[in-house]
Design a protein around this motif. Structure first.
Motif, PDB file in Angstrom:
ATOM      1  N   SER A  61       0.818  -1.217   0.000  1.00 37.40           N
ATOM      2  CA  SER A  61       0.000   0.000   0.000  1.00 37.40           C
ATOM      3  C   SER A  61       0.854   1.269   0.000  1.00 37.40           C
ATOM      4  N   GLY A  62       2.193   1.133   0.099  1.00 42.17           N
ATOM      5  CA  GLY A  62       3.074   2.280  -0.028  1.00 42.17           C
ATOM      6  C   GLY A  62       3.142   2.802  -1.441  1.00 42.17           C
ATOM      7  N   MET A  63       2.678   2.021  -2.397  1.00 42.62           N
ATOM      8  CA  MET A  63       2.566   2.416  -3.802  1.00 42.62           C
ATOM      9  C   MET A  63       3.909   2.777  -4.446  1.00 42.62           C
ATOM     10  N   GLY A  64       5.008   2.300  -3.870  1.00 44.72           N
ATOM     11  CA  GLY A  64       6.308   2.562  -4.464  1.00 44.72           C
ATOM     12  C   GLY A  64       6.864   3.936  -4.162  1.00 44.72           C
ATOM     13  N   LEU A  65       6.235   4.700  -3.246  1.00 43.36           N
ATOM     14  CA  LEU A  65       6.727   6.022  -2.877  1.00 43.36           C
ATOM     15  C   LEU A  65       7.781   5.906  -1.767  1.00 43.36           C
ATOM     16  N   VAL A  66       8.646   6.913  -1.683  1.00 39.76           N
ATOM     17  CA  VAL A  66       9.604   6.982  -0.587  1.00 39.76           C
ATOM     18  C   VAL A  66       8.871   7.520   0.630  1.00 39.76           C
ATOM     19  N   ALA A  67       8.909   6.781   1.707  1.00 39.88           N
ATOM     20  CA  ALA A  67       8.125   7.144   2.890  1.00 39.88           C
ATOM     21  C   ALA A  67       8.732   8.335   3.623  1.00 39.88           C
TER      22      ALA A  67
END
Length: 783
Positions: free
Chosen positions: A266-272
């Protein structure tokens, strides 16, 4: 003993001597003891000076250092209110694109406002490339086959632990992990569960893929993006279909971070955890986490968010397309048209399906976001739920933002607000060393800067930073405490060098003078002495060690040098031991080592050993006291007898030692009729003479190179034993039969043992007969 000897300048108050006899005279071992006393006093006083001279006179480096072209440092004495000094770095520098964190917290120093990058562009900003940064940068449009050159691809997959991602891109290849790629039309496959590699069946596609722009935007100028995203699924991919979703985003990170650090699922490939992130999420909401703050829908949804994809920052657009179910086949496709107007600070995102506008999101950019560098990226995320995710960059028009650079250090200075050109390779190096021309990967250096001088510290190696477009490039200059040096020189009274020791250690670290003491001790053992001032020598020898510091300073421009003057004492004898050894290096059985006492460098003849020969005729007494001199002997092949194999028959003639010996008979018991034996042993002497004593039965002898033998012979006459006057050292007598034979002790041979046994039995018989004879006579008298 003369008064001069008693008041030797080598001692201070007390002078102890030992008397021994030389010929017919008594002499004292005063010189040797004086030397030993000098050793004790010298080492003790020197060590004390090294440890205690740390008072107010100890020099320290001032805050005002000397000019760069000077080879001296400005010194001051310690005061009650010392001036501030630069922070002491502790960790070593990392030589290429290291972390952003200094190894120690920066501390304000007098040099805290230092500027490393001093060139400025047309806007007045410090710039590493002033001719290309500034306000005159033109916009660029990327489309078609230009996309390959202006965008990069990468991604990650869960590691062996099932959670920690392993990232890969063209610059960070990972074995058996397939990175996304982009073709000439701008089309990129971000996740592909159907991927197969015939040559490498174990290779797998990334689970989270991304395509990211190489250039950045900073919201100071207009930009426009048009991109299409697509998701396909069918039963051949997996039982659980659809994956998690995609994101069209602008994040304040650099391109490499965006490619390698995306979060799965669910992070969708983004940098947290990237504040200021602007994203548009296309989600299956497979687990109800994307988003969490809105009602769950059974359909695909699109919503605005930040780096925390669980939170929708605006309304949620329900696409009406059912989330994939097991055994189904389907596809969704949307085009995102994103425009930003700098004057109004408005970001407008229109979503099209089949060329029809289906939804619009509007957002106002905040002042905190303006001026920061953001990279555009499109990412896709799958895990246990799978689908084929692709993206196509149709066009991207923007004004490339300057790269931003911040320089930090662990020495208390920092410079921010520097701009440059993405792709520049920046180098930082120590002053006085050659400027690097390539980085560790062989890339040409665009510009190199010398770093500020920190007394007592420097970079361990040049530091490199390749500027990227997104985010802020941070380079940390981690200074390492230099190894300071101290030289200690030993010279004689004529200034001739006797040796030198160089001590090294960190600034402000304790100095270990033990190597100096070791060298000094070895020189004292060779007959040198360190004479301090006294009533016989008002000046004395120079000993700079009394001024030696306890800790190293912080000045690398000069090396403190201390000079110690030693005087040679020429009348110091030493003792050495000559040990005959065989081919195996072990002492020859039945031989006794010779102990000699003379001046170093004196030649001494080696002993003659029956049955053995040696090519060494003389040995030289070493300077080291109590030295052991092994002499190699070879067993004669022409004879079968020798010290280790004496003759056993009574007809054998006794072996006569080479050199003067005297075997005066000693009276023995003549009350028996048994044959008397004569046992002859060698006499071993030291270099000192021996007196003869009237009536003692011994004569005065002096011998150098005395014959050594352990052979014995039995002859008629009185038993005679002549003992050597020097016993073998214990380390050479253990386990072997020494040539020294105690008085009234027969050699250990079988024949002689039998003779002793026979004589003993015969004596007992005679004693018994005499006893019986006496008893019988007494009885006769009684009668």
């Amino acid at each position: 003993m003369s008064r001069n000897n008693l008041n030797s300048p080598f001692t201070e108050k007390k002078y102890h001597v030992r008397l021994y006899k030389q010929g017919k005279h008594w002499v004292a071992m005063g010189v040797t003891l004086a030397t030993l006393a000098g050793i004790s006093f010298t080492v003790g006083d020197t060590a004390s000076a090294a440890e205690t001279n740390t008072g107010d006179t100890t020099p320290t480096v001032s805050e005002n250092t000397s000019p760069a072209d000077s080879n001296t440092a400005t010194l001051r004495t310690t005061s009650s209110t010392p001036a501030p000094t630069p922070a002491k770095p502790t960790d070593a520098a990392i030589s290429n694109n290291q972390s952003d964190t200094p190894s120690a917290n920066p501390v304000t120093t007098p040099d805290a406002q230092v500027q490393i990058v001093t060139t400025t562009d047309t806007t007045g900003k410090a710039s590493t490339d002033p001719s290309h940064t500034g306000a005159n940068t033109l916009s660029t449009t990327v489309t078609g086959n230009q996309v390959q050159d202006n965008f990069s691809t990468g991604g990650s997959r869960r590691g062996p632990d099932g959670f920690t991602p392993i990232g890969t891109d063209k610059n960070h290849p990972v074995e058996e992990l397939k990175s996304p790629s982009i073709d000439a039309s701008g089309f990129a496959i971000l996740a592909d569960p159907t991927y197969k590699n015939i040559q490498d069946p174990n290779e797998k596609y990334v689970e989270d893929g991304a395509v990211v722009a190489n250039g950045a935007v900073n919201f100071n100028t207009n930009f426009h993006l048009n991109a299409t995203v697509n998701v396909k699924w069918d039963p051949s991919m997996n039982d659980w279909l659809g994956g998690d979703g995609m994101a069209v985003s602008f994040q304040p990170v650099n391109t490499e971070t965006a490619l390698l650090k995306g979060v799965q699922g669910s992070g969708m490939g983004l940098v947290a955890n990237q504040p200021g992130t602007i994203s548009y999420i296309i989600s299956t909401n497979a687990l109800g986490n994307s988003p969490q703050n809105k009602a769950k829908s059974p359909n695909w949804v699109i919503y605005p968010s930040g780096s925390d994809t669980t939170q929708a920052t605006g309304d949620v657009f329900d696409t009406g397309i059912k989330v994939p179910q097991g055994g189904t086949t389907g596809e969704i496709s949307y085009t995102f048209d994103v425009s930003y107007t700098a004057d109004s600070k408005e970001l407008t995102t229109n979503i099209f399906k089949d060329s029809q506008l289906v939804h619009t999101f509007n957002q106002t950019i905040t002042n905190d976001q303006i001026g920061q560098n953001y990279v555009l990226g499109i990412s896709a995320s799958t895990a246990d739920s799978m689908a084929l995710y692709t993206a196509k960059i149709n066009s991207y028009t923007y004004v490339p933002a300057n790269a931003q650079l911040t320089i930090k250090s662990n020495a208390g200075f920092e410079q921010t607000g520097i701009v440059g050109t993405p792709g520049q390779v920046i180098a930082f190096y120590n002053a006085g060393t050659p400027a690097p021309t390539t980085d560790l990967d062989g890339n040409l250096v665009s510009v190199a800067y010398t770093v500020p001088t920190v007394p007592g510290s420097s970079l361990l190696a040049p530091v490199f930073k390749t500027l990227t477009a997104g985010g802020v490039n941070v380079v940390t200059l981690n200074y390492k405490v230099d190894d300071q040096k101290i030289n200690v020189q030993f010279v004689d009274n004529d200034g001739n060098s006797l040796g030198e020791v160089q001590l090294t250690g960190p600034s402000d670290g304790n100095v270990d003078y033990q190597p100096v003491f070791d060298l000094q001790q070895s020189l004292l053992a060779k007959g040198y002495t360190l004479v301090g001032p006294n009533k016989f020598n008002l000046k004395g020898n120079g000993n700079d060690l009394i001024h030696a510091t306890k800790t190293f300073d912080q000045d690398t421009s000069t090396t403190p040098t201390y000079v110690v003057v030693l005087s040679k004492v020429n009348n110091v004898k030493v003792t050495a031991t000559i040990v005959p050894v065989g081919a195996d290096g072990q002492p020859i059985p039945n031989t006794t080592p010779i102990t000699v006492h003379d001046f170093p460098g004196t030649d001494e003849p080696v002993p003659v050993i029956p049955g053995y020969t040696t090519t060494t005729q003389k040995v030289t007494i070493p300077a080291t006291p109590d030295g052991v001199i092994p002499v190699l002997y070879t067993r004669d092949s022409s004879t079968g007898t020798g010290v280790d194999n004496p003759p056993t028959g009574p007809s054998e003639q006794p072996t006569t030692p080479t050199g003067p010996t005297d075997t005066t008979p000693v009276p023995t018991d003549t009350t028996t009729d048994t044959p008397q034996q004569t046992v002859t042993t060698p006499q071993t002497t030291t270099e000192s003479d021996q007196d003869s004593t009237p009536g003692s039965g011994t004569s005065s002898t002096t011998s150098h190179g005395t014959a050594m033998t352990g052979s014995q012979s039995a002859t008629s006459g009185s038993a005679t034993t002549t003992q050597p006057n020097t016993a073998a050292p214990s380390q050479f007598s253990s386990g072997t039969q020494s040539g020294t034979i105690q008085s009234n002790q027969l050699p250990q041979t079988n024949e002689q043992a039998e003779q002793v046994k026979s004589a003993s039995i015969l004596g007992m018989i005679m004693l018994s007969l005499l006893s019986l004879f006496g008893i019988s006579k007494k009885r006769s008298d009684v009668k």
